[in-house]
Design an enzyme around this catalytic site. Structure first.
Site, PDB file in Angstrom:
ATOM      1  N   ARG A   1      11.885  -0.772  10.335  1.00  0.00           N
ATOM      2  CA  ARG A   1      10.845  -0.304  11.244  1.00  0.00           C
ATOM      3  C   ARG A   1      10.834  -1.153  12.514  1.00  0.00           C
ATOM      4  NH1 ARG A   1       5.204   0.466   8.146  1.00  0.00           N
ATOM      5  NH2 ARG A   1       4.513  -0.622  10.017  1.00  0.00           N
TER       6      ARG A   1
ATOM      7  N   ARG B   1       0.456  -8.524  13.735  1.00  0.00           N
ATOM      8  CA  ARG B   1      -0.156  -7.564  12.796  1.00  0.00           C
ATOM      9  C   ARG B   1      -0.990  -8.294  11.744  1.00  0.00           C
ATOM     10  NH1 ARG B   1       5.027  -4.949  10.900  1.00  0.00           N
ATOM     11  NH2 ARG B   1       3.795  -3.648   9.501  1.00  0.00           N
TER      12      ARG B   1
ATOM     13  N   ARG C   1      11.891  -5.422   4.633  1.00  0.00           N
ATOM     14  CA  ARG C   1      11.613  -4.010   4.362  1.00  0.00           C
ATOM     15  C   ARG C   1      12.583  -3.077   5.091  1.00  0.00           C
ATOM     16  NH1 ARG C   1       5.540  -2.065   4.877  1.00  0.00           N
ATOM     17  NH2 ARG C   1       5.740  -2.532   7.085  1.00  0.00           N
TER      18      ARG C   1
ATOM     19  N   ARG D   1      -9.144   0.588   9.391  1.00  0.00           N
ATOM     20  CA  ARG D   1      -8.625  -0.736   9.721  1.00  0.00           C
ATOM     21  C   ARG D   1      -9.634  -1.581  10.478  1.00  0.00           C
ATOM     22  NH1 ARG D   1      -2.849   0.440   9.112  1.00  0.00           N
ATOM     23  NH2 ARG D   1      -1.532  -1.301   9.661  1.00  0.00           N
TER      24      ARG D   1
ATOM     25  N   LYS E   1       0.827  -1.210   0.000  1.00  0.00           N
ATOM     26  CA  LYS E   1       0.000   0.000   0.000  1.00  0.00           C
ATOM     27  C   LYS E   1       0.864   1.263   0.000  1.00  0.00           C
ATOM     28  CE  LYS E   1      -2.189  -0.894   3.887  1.00  0.00           C
ATOM     29  NZ  LYS E   1      -1.516  -2.110   4.352  1.00  0.00           N
TER      30      LYS E   1
END
Ligand code: AMP
Length: 219
Positions: free
Chosen positions: A160, A171, A127, A88, A13
């Site tokens: 992160r 998550r 990531r 969400r 996203k």
């Protein structure tokens, strides 16, 4: 054009929203980015959000809705926006309808980026963000030249805090339990379009611009 991006953590996203913003002038509104900024600045809101973020849980609706209401009233969103990571859960989706009705800016479309679980895991664990440019990179998938360009310019590849395996597991669970019901919610409104988000970033982007009706505007 007002768009919601739906999709699991790691579905792309943020990457796709950044590109749509760069090429089509839509403002990316990422509740995750807004929350990380608040945490880094040590604001009261950031302090209240931090524990939930570290655990991979959702931050309270009250905090997130206050933030989104404020953000969507800023002038730069008048030309259009992409909501990335919001809503969400169903409470947020219903509240969003009220906020958008108040500012007379109804949604045009909702894009679901659909990605298999094994790919999501690699995307999340690999990531990184370049500390110099803010560019999103991935140690498994980004071209080596892009990673080297960041490092050679003196940048660091930042991971992160919530991209570790334990938090990622939670998550994804939160996504399945609380966010996935939004797929049916938006299907019922007739706004939902699903895009296969597993492939190459370029191919996903191409499909995305076509889906949102911006495909003819390039060049
Ligand atoms: P993201 O960058 O979208 O993956 O978000 C990172 C973290 O910020 C999430 O794991 C949540 O803890 C929090 N967060 C982001 N957006 C929301 C939201 N709409 N509602 C509640 N928590 C959120």
């Amino acid at each position: 054009m007002r768009i919601v991006f739906l999709g699991a953590p790691g579905s792309g996203k943020g990457t796709q929203a950044q590109r749509l913003m760069a090429e089509h002038g839509l403002v990316q509104v990422s509740t995750g980015d807004l929350l990380r900024t608040a945490v880094a600045a040590g604001t009261d809101l950031g302090l209240r959000a931090k524990a939930a973020m570290d655990a991979g849980d959702l931050v309270s609706d009250e905090i997130v809705l206050g933030m989104i209401r404020h953000r969507l009233q800023q002038d730069d969103t008048r030309a259009g926006f992409i909501l990335d990571g919001f809503p969400r859960n169903l409470t947020q989706a219903r509240a969003l309808e009220d906020v958008l009705a108040d500012i007379s800016q109804p949604l045009d479309t909702v894009i679901l980026l659909d990605v298999d679980l094994d790919i999501l895991m690699k995307r999340l664990t690999g990531r990184r963000t370049c500390s110099l440019t803010g560019k999103l990179l991935n140690v498994y998938f980004s071209p080596q030249e892009e990673i080297d360009a960041c490092l050679e310019a003196g940048g660091e590849l930042i991971q992160r805090a919530d991209d570790n395996e334990e938090t990622i597991g939670n998550r994804l669970k939160v996504y399945r339990e609380l966010t996935e019901p939004l797929i049916d919610y938006y299907r019922d409104t007739g706004l939902l379009q699903t895009i296969d988000g597993s492939g190459d970033i370029e191919v996903v982007y191409e499909n995305l611009v076509n889906a949102v009706g911006l495909g003819g505007n390039r060049e």
